[in-house]
Design a protein around this motif. Sequence first.
Motif, PDB file in Angstrom:
ATOM      1  N   ASP A 109      21.738   1.224  -7.664  1.00  0.00           N
ATOM      2  CA  ASP A 109      22.575   1.026  -8.846  1.00  0.00           C
ATOM      3  C   ASP A 109      21.962   1.685 -10.071  1.00  0.00           C
ATOM      4  O   ASP A 109      22.668   2.133 -10.961  1.00  0.00           O
ATOM      5  CB  ASP A 109      22.776  -0.474  -9.111  1.00  0.00           C
ATOM      6  CG  ASP A 109      23.698  -1.101  -8.088  1.00  0.00           C
ATOM      7  OD1 ASP A 109      24.468  -0.348  -7.471  1.00  0.00           O
ATOM      8  OD2 ASP A 109      23.650  -2.324  -7.906  1.00  0.00           O
ATOM      9  N   GLU A 110      20.627   1.710 -10.127  1.00  0.00           N
ATOM     10  CA  GLU A 110      19.927   2.378 -11.217  1.00  0.00           C
ATOM     11  C   GLU A 110      19.514   3.752 -10.703  1.00  0.00           C
ATOM     12  O   GLU A 110      18.499   3.903 -10.048  1.00  0.00           O
ATOM     13  CB  GLU A 110      18.693   1.570 -11.650  1.00  0.00           C
ATOM     14  CG  GLU A 110      18.946   0.081 -11.794  1.00  0.00           C
ATOM     15  CD  GLU A 110      19.870  -0.262 -12.953  1.00  0.00           C
ATOM     16  OE1 GLU A 110      20.329   0.652 -13.649  1.00  0.00           O
ATOM     17  OE2 GLU A 110      20.135  -1.450 -13.152  1.00  0.00           O
ATOM     18  N   LYS A 131      13.268   4.728 -16.270  1.00  0.00           N
ATOM     19  CA  LYS A 131      13.301   4.283 -14.874  1.00  0.00           C
ATOM     20  C   LYS A 131      12.087   4.818 -14.128  1.00  0.00           C
ATOM     21  O   LYS A 131      11.265   4.068 -13.636  1.00  0.00           O
ATOM     22  CB  LYS A 131      14.591   4.761 -14.206  1.00  0.00           C
ATOM     23  CG  LYS A 131      15.852   4.223 -14.868  1.00  0.00           C
ATOM     24  CD  LYS A 131      17.084   4.888 -14.307  1.00  0.00           C
ATOM     25  CE  LYS A 131      18.330   4.459 -15.068  1.00  0.00           C
ATOM     26  NZ  LYS A 131      19.523   5.204 -14.608  1.00  0.00           N
ATOM     27  N   HIS A 152      18.576  -7.983 -16.416  1.00  0.00           N
ATOM     28  CA  HIS A 152      19.353  -6.764 -16.698  1.00  0.00           C
ATOM     29  C   HIS A 152      19.996  -6.821 -18.079  1.00  0.00           C
ATOM     30  O   HIS A 152      21.052  -6.235 -18.310  1.00  0.00           O
ATOM     31  CB  HIS A 152      20.390  -6.498 -15.609  1.00  0.00           C
ATOM     32  CG  HIS A 152      19.776  -6.230 -14.258  1.00  0.00           C
ATOM     33  ND1 HIS A 152      19.166  -5.035 -13.955  1.00  0.00           N
ATOM     34  CD2 HIS A 152      19.645  -7.019 -13.158  1.00  0.00           C
ATOM     35  CE1 HIS A 152      18.691  -5.096 -12.718  1.00  0.00           C
ATOM     36  NE2 HIS A 152      18.970  -6.285 -12.210  1.00  0.00           N
ATOM     37  N   TYR A 156      19.338  -5.261 -21.103  1.00  0.00           N
ATOM     38  CA  TYR A 156      18.526  -4.135 -21.549  1.00  0.00           C
ATOM     39  C   TYR A 156      18.286  -4.200 -23.054  1.00  0.00           C
ATOM     40  O   TYR A 156      19.219  -4.342 -23.850  1.00  0.00           O
ATOM     41  CB  TYR A 156      19.212  -2.828 -21.156  1.00  0.00           C
ATOM     42  CG  TYR A 156      19.528  -2.770 -19.680  1.00  0.00           C
ATOM     43  CD1 TYR A 156      18.511  -2.770 -18.737  1.00  0.00           C
ATOM     44  CD2 TYR A 156      20.849  -2.762 -19.228  1.00  0.00           C
ATOM     45  CE1 TYR A 156      18.786  -2.735 -17.377  1.00  0.00           C
ATOM     46  CE2 TYR A 156      21.140  -2.728 -17.873  1.00  0.00           C
ATOM     47  CZ  TYR A 156      20.112  -2.719 -16.955  1.00  0.00           C
ATOM     48  OH  TYR A 156      20.388  -2.697 -15.615  1.00  0.00           O
ATOM     49  N   PRO A 159      21.548   2.952 -17.422  1.00  0.00           N
ATOM     50  CA  PRO A 159      22.274   2.212 -16.372  1.00  0.00           C
ATOM     51  C   PRO A 159      23.776   2.385 -16.569  1.00  0.00           C
ATOM     52  O   PRO A 159      24.247   2.541 -17.700  1.00  0.00           O
ATOM     53  CB  PRO A 159      21.842   0.761 -16.611  1.00  0.00           C
ATOM     54  CG  PRO A 159      20.556   0.859 -17.359  1.00  0.00           C
ATOM     55  CD  PRO A 159      20.676   2.089 -18.213  1.00  0.00           C
ATOM     56  N   TYR A 179      27.123   2.364 -19.828  1.00  0.00           N
ATOM     57  CA  TYR A 179      26.396   3.559 -20.261  1.00  0.00           C
ATOM     58  C   TYR A 179      26.827   4.013 -21.649  1.00  0.00           C
ATOM     59  O   TYR A 179      26.024   4.550 -22.425  1.00  0.00           O
ATOM     60  CB  TYR A 179      26.558   4.695 -19.250  1.00  0.00           C
ATOM     61  CG  TYR A 179      27.974   5.086 -18.906  1.00  0.00           C
ATOM     62  CD1 TYR A 179      28.680   5.999 -19.680  1.00  0.00           C
ATOM     63  CD2 TYR A 179      28.606   4.557 -17.777  1.00  0.00           C
ATOM     64  CE1 TYR A 179      29.979   6.368 -19.351  1.00  0.00           C
ATOM     65  CE2 TYR A 179      29.899   4.913 -17.449  1.00  0.00           C
ATOM     66  CZ  TYR A 179      30.585   5.817 -18.229  1.00  0.00           C
ATOM     67  OH  TYR A 179      31.870   6.187 -17.896  1.00  0.00           O
TER      68      TYR A 179
END
Length: 509
Positions: free
Chosen positions: A23-24, A57, A164, A166, A190, A206
Amino acid sequence: MSDFYSSMYNPDVLTCLANLSNDEVFTPPEVANRMLDMLPEELWHDSSATFLDPACKSGVFLREIAKRLIEGLKEEIPDLQERIDHIFHKQLYGIAITELTSLLSRRSVYCSKYPNSKYSITLFEDTSGNIRYKRIPHRWQNGKCLFCGASKSEYERGDELETHAYEWIHTIKPEEIFKMKFDVIISNPPYQLSDGGNGKSAKPIYQLFVEQAKKLRPRYMTMIIPSRWFSGGKGLDDFRKTMLSDRHIRKLVDYENFKDVFPGVDLAGGASYFLWDRDNMGICEVVNFNQNTPTCVNRYLDEYEIFIRQNLAVEIVRKVQENATEKRTLSDRVSSRKPFGLPTNYTPCASGVPCWFIQKIGLKFANLRDVDNSKGYLHKWKLLVPKAPIAGQTDFSKPVGFYYDGNTRIAKPGECCTESWIVAGAFDTEEEVLAYKSYIFTKIVRFLLLQTVVSQDVTKKNFCFIPDLETYQGQYTDKMLCEMWGISEKEWSYIDSRIATIGGDDNGN
């Protein structure tokens, strides 16, 4: 020390990570470098330039920037260790999206997951260096996060699991995170979070990273994101309008096939990255990649409400619009979702109004009380088309099919349908609906539809480039439409290459 940043490893661990489906999605180093190539060369010789990745990431962006600065600042800072210390302490900053990616990013950038250890190529006083990770809680209201829209039922978790939430998009003052300005903000953010809707419903996020970056007014911004924003949709309509009208976007690079950018990851609609230039406004350089072959044209992104991604298609759309005698489009004729108010999961009745369900169920019955006929479709001849006609196809660089005999239905007067279908057109006679069907089945019409499609679903807004003829009679062919709209042989050849022929030559040519 110098070898680490002056040479490329083979295999590169970040290239290996980029091949993982997740997913990432991790960015391959070669893609990161293509994005960096859009930035002015003088940045790599500027010891005062600052860079931020707000969604670290693998640390690939900061690592590749470091390589360029280490080479570009040789003359200004001759001593290698002094140069490295200056770059990592004064120029490169990151915000990791999870605790794991913070360790991975520090390992990629500092050669140690703890930059205060003896293994780090530059020493910091703490374990984070300039790549921070802070566990942030969501702020819940009515079951949703006020900042990102995530579902409370999905993401209200214990300390042992990632939230999650962020940091970059869970603050109203992003400038307070590092308390400084940045010359360049670069990232692969993401893409989405579950919003608690039916099935696997997810909300794109995003665009929030892009919008937050603009608040800091960097000199340059470049991000790589899914291309679905081209036509808007769930949570993206305002973002699309803002992006298409933003004259600060000076370059847009678009890949129709997501796998051309992220090998091993499949996402409908492809991917794109852009260069946003704070101090220079103007026309945008649009680069299309179709099967790794680029085309490049300078054009304004907001020429049409929906962005036409293929440069070669722009002239065809313009020509059709100029030569069409009727200025109405099929967006005015095609129905909205739930044309009769019946959801996809509606339970068939033993008797009542004949109703078309999903294809594997076919024609059953709906209760008359549940059927909404406010649009007047029920007692007309109708062409039904699936709302997801290209389900399973994510690579739009290959020919696309859309509609054919096997996935469409002619619904008779008195018949309705569930949300699995949309009413492409409703008419008084069978002859009209059959003529209309032949029009919809032509490759030219399906090509015009393709220009608005960036996912597997098709709605009424996707028909906005297709002229609605004054009357429908007889059999329509591509040859007929080429003559009607002045399509050249070269243009027809391109159209033919982009739309699949299904079941033989079904267009009368």
